[in-house]
Design a protein around this motif. Structure first.
Motif, PDB file in Angstrom:
ATOM      1  N   SER A  65       0.856  -1.179   0.000  1.00  0.00           N
ATOM      2  CA  SER A  65       0.000   0.000   0.000  1.00  0.00           C
ATOM      3  C   SER A  65       0.896   1.233   0.000  1.00  0.00           C
ATOM      4  N   PHE A  66       0.578   2.178  -0.865  1.00  0.00           N
ATOM      5  CA  PHE A  66       1.341   3.420  -0.863  1.00  0.00           C
ATOM      6  C   PHE A  66       0.444   4.591  -1.229  1.00  0.00           C
ATOM      7  N   GLN A  67       0.755   5.715  -0.593  1.00  0.00           N
ATOM      8  CA  GLN A  67       0.033   6.953  -0.863  1.00  0.00           C
ATOM      9  C   GLN A  67       0.847   7.793  -1.830  1.00  0.00           C
ATOM     10  N   ILE A  68       0.134   8.468  -2.709  1.00  0.00           N
ATOM     11  CA  ILE A  68       0.776   9.324  -3.705  1.00  0.00           C
ATOM     12  C   ILE A  68       0.308  10.752  -3.479  1.00  0.00           C
ATOM     13  N   PRO A  69       1.206  11.639  -3.115  1.00  0.00           N
ATOM     14  CA  PRO A  69       0.817  13.046  -3.064  1.00  0.00           C
ATOM     15  C   PRO A  69       0.525  13.529  -4.491  1.00  0.00           C
ATOM     16  N   ILE A  70      -0.669  14.010  -4.724  1.00  0.00           N
ATOM     17  CA  ILE A  70      -1.059  14.454  -6.071  1.00  0.00           C
ATOM     18  C   ILE A  70      -0.097  15.537  -6.559  1.00  0.00           C
ATOM     19  N   ARG A  71       0.407  16.344  -5.659  1.00  0.00           N
ATOM     20  CA  ARG A  71       1.353  17.403  -6.039  1.00  0.00           C
ATOM     21  C   ARG A  71       2.682  16.855  -6.562  1.00  0.00           C
ATOM     22  N   ASP A  72       2.964  15.566  -6.299  1.00  0.00           N
ATOM     23  CA  ASP A  72       4.222  14.971  -6.753  1.00  0.00           C
ATOM     24  C   ASP A  72       4.137  14.378  -8.159  1.00  0.00           C
ATOM     25  N   PHE A  73       2.952  14.386  -8.771  1.00  0.00           N
ATOM     26  CA  PHE A  73       2.854  13.960 -10.164  1.00  0.00           C
ATOM     27  C   PHE A  73       3.523  15.014 -11.031  1.00  0.00           C
ATOM     28  N   SER A  74       4.263  14.557 -12.019  1.00  0.00           N
ATOM     29  CA  SER A  74       4.927  15.467 -12.946  1.00  0.00           C
ATOM     30  C   SER A  74       4.343  15.264 -14.337  1.00  0.00           C
ATOM     31  N   CYS A  75       3.868  16.354 -14.913  1.00  0.00           N
ATOM     32  CA  CYS A  75       3.242  16.295 -16.242  1.00  0.00           C
ATOM     33  C   CYS A  75       4.087  16.983 -17.313  1.00  0.00           C
ATOM     34  N   GLY A  76       5.251  17.461 -16.972  1.00  0.00           N
ATOM     35  CA  GLY A  76       6.137  18.040 -17.973  1.00  0.00           C
ATOM     36  C   GLY A  76       6.319  19.540 -17.887  1.00  0.00           C
ATOM     37  N   ASN A  77       5.285  20.256 -17.445  1.00  0.00           N
ATOM     38  CA  ASN A  77       5.443  21.702 -17.264  1.00  0.00           C
ATOM     39  C   ASN A  77       4.444  22.181 -16.211  1.00  0.00           C
ATOM     40  N   PHE A  78       4.652  23.387 -15.720  1.00  0.00           N
ATOM     41  CA  PHE A  78       3.849  23.869 -14.597  1.00  0.00           C
ATOM     42  C   PHE A  78       2.377  24.078 -14.960  1.00  0.00           C
ATOM     43  N   ILE A  79       2.066  24.384 -16.201  1.00  0.00           N
ATOM     44  CA  ILE A  79       0.659  24.574 -16.596  1.00  0.00           C
ATOM     45  C   ILE A  79      -0.074  23.234 -16.558  1.00  0.00           C
ATOM     46  N   LEU A  80       0.519  22.201 -17.171  1.00  0.00           N
ATOM     47  CA  LEU A  80      -0.099  20.871 -17.131  1.00  0.00           C
ATOM     48  C   LEU A  80      -0.169  20.336 -15.704  1.00  0.00           C
ATOM     49  N   ASN A  81       0.894  20.569 -14.912  1.00  0.00           N
ATOM     50  CA  ASN A  81       0.879  20.137 -13.508  1.00  0.00           C
ATOM     51  C   ASN A  81      -0.290  20.775 -12.769  1.00  0.00           C
ATOM     52  N   SER A  82      -0.481  22.061 -12.962  1.00  0.00           N
ATOM     53  CA  SER A  82      -1.570  22.781 -12.303  1.00  0.00           C
ATOM     54  C   SER A  82      -2.938  22.273 -12.752  1.00  0.00           C
ATOM     55  N   ASP A  83      -3.104  22.066 -14.053  1.00  0.00           N
ATOM     56  CA  ASP A  83      -4.376  21.549 -14.577  1.00  0.00           C
ATOM     57  C   ASP A  83      -4.664  20.144 -14.047  1.00  0.00           C
ATOM     58  N   PHE A  84      -3.643  19.300 -13.984  1.00  0.00           N
ATOM     59  CA  PHE A  84      -3.805  17.944 -13.482  1.00  0.00           C
ATOM     60  C   PHE A  84      -4.245  17.964 -12.015  1.00  0.00           C
ATOM     61  N   ARG A  85      -3.569  18.779 -11.217  1.00  0.00           N
ATOM     62  CA  ARG A  85      -3.921  18.891  -9.793  1.00  0.00           C
ATOM     63  C   ARG A  85      -5.328  19.438  -9.603  1.00  0.00           C
ATOM     64  N   SER A  86      -5.674  20.410 -10.398  1.00  0.00           N
ATOM     65  CA  SER A  86      -7.012  20.994 -10.316  1.00  0.00           C
ATOM     66  C   SER A  86      -8.079  19.977 -10.702  1.00  0.00           C
ATOM     67  N   THR A  87      -7.834  19.229 -11.771  1.00  0.00           N
ATOM     68  CA  THR A  87      -8.789  18.223 -12.229  1.00  0.00           C
ATOM     69  C   THR A  87      -9.012  17.149 -11.174  1.00  0.00           C
ATOM     70  N   LEU A  88      -7.940  16.723 -10.494  1.00  0.00           N
ATOM     71  CA  LEU A  88      -8.056  15.684  -9.470  1.00  0.00           C
ATOM     72  C   LEU A  88      -8.403  16.240  -8.090  1.00  0.00           C
ATOM     73  N   LYS A  89      -8.715  17.544  -8.045  1.00  0.00           N
ATOM     74  CA  LYS A  89      -9.130  18.207  -6.804  1.00  0.00           C
ATOM     75  C   LYS A  89      -8.108  17.999  -5.681  1.00  0.00           C
ATOM     76  N   ALA A  90      -6.841  18.284  -5.992  1.00  0.00           N
ATOM     77  CA  ALA A  90      -5.753  18.066  -5.045  1.00  0.00           C
ATOM     78  C   ALA A  90      -5.899  18.897  -3.778  1.00  0.00           C
ATOM     79  N   ASP A  91      -6.595  20.035  -3.853  1.00  0.00           N
ATOM     80  CA  ASP A  91      -6.793  20.833  -2.644  1.00  0.00           C
ATOM     81  C   ASP A  91      -7.753  20.146  -1.674  1.00  0.00           C
ATOM     82  N   VAL A  92      -8.691  19.348  -2.178  1.00  0.00           N
ATOM     83  CA  VAL A  92      -9.640  18.618  -1.337  1.00  0.00           C
ATOM     84  C   VAL A  92      -9.136  17.206  -1.046  1.00  0.00           C
ATOM     85  N   TYR A  93      -8.543  16.553  -2.054  1.00  0.00           N
ATOM     86  CA  TYR A  93      -8.036  15.187  -1.941  1.00  0.00           C
ATOM     87  C   TYR A  93      -6.545  15.193  -2.286  1.00  0.00           C
ATOM     88  N   PRO A  94      -5.697  15.549  -1.329  1.00  0.00           N
ATOM     89  CA  PRO A  94      -4.273  15.719  -1.646  1.00  0.00           C
ATOM     90  C   PRO A  94      -3.507  14.422  -1.918  1.00  0.00           C
TER      91      PRO A  94
END
Length: 174
Positions: A65-94
């Motif tokens: 079992s392992f937890q993944i901080p959504i903020r630690d996903f890397s999508c290649g650039n800061f815009i995609l990273n931000s969109d990915f985090r927003s889509t997965l609701k990282a502020d509510v489900y980190p």
């Protein structure tokens, strides 16, 4: 003929079908999808923690079992990273959580029970297939935004859309 029967009996009784241990030293999750502009890939890799999984074990309780901080996903650039985090609701489900247990080998493939908790949705896959690769075991899963209780993101008034299907690849490195 007797030697052929003897050889078949040895192969069938080999320890490959019995209980064995797999030492996992790396976990990687790759999420990929398609937008109206092209493809995207976001990944998370955790290296350095050692876990042991038992294949064909009759005892309960052997899981990874392992937890993944959504903020630690890397999508290649800061815009995609931000969109990915927003889509997965990282502020509510980190965190996302992955749990793998009940590994069993059948017909040259390894099956497991996979639990996935992502964006507040718990999903369960009782016969998830893990295939052997040179780096370990890998399995693929197709998810859609509806199954996760999410809606595909759109940008620029709908000119840029993300397709509903997400491909998730889990790699357990040995």
């Amino acid at each position: 003929m007797n030697s052929l029967v003897f050889l078949i009996l040895i192969i069938l009784s080999s320890p490959l079908q019995g209980e064995r241990d797999l030492v996992i030293v790396r976990q990687k999750v790759l999420v990929s999808g398609t937008t109206s502009l092209g493809k995207f890939n976001c990944d998370y890799t955790k290296v350095g923690s050692f876990d042991t999984l038992k294949v064909n074990s009759t005892k309960a309780g052997h899981s990874l079992s392992f937890q993944i901080p959504i903020r630690d996903f890397s999508c290649g650039n800061f815009i995609l990273n931000s969109d990915f985090r927003s889509t997965l609701k990282a502020d509510v489900y980190p965190f996302a959580e992955v749990k793998v247990n009940n590994l069993r080998q059948k017909s040259g493939k390894i099956y497991c029970h996979l639990f996935l908790d992502l964006a507040g949705k718990s999903l369960e896959f009782p016969d998830f297939i893990l295939e052997k690769h040179k780096d370990g075991l890998a399995g693929n899963l197709c998810l859609d935004f509806v199954a996760l209780g999410l809606s595909p993101p759109k940008k620029l008034g709908g000119l840029i859309k993300v397709e509903d299907q997400l491909d998730l690849q889990l790699l357990l490195g040995m």
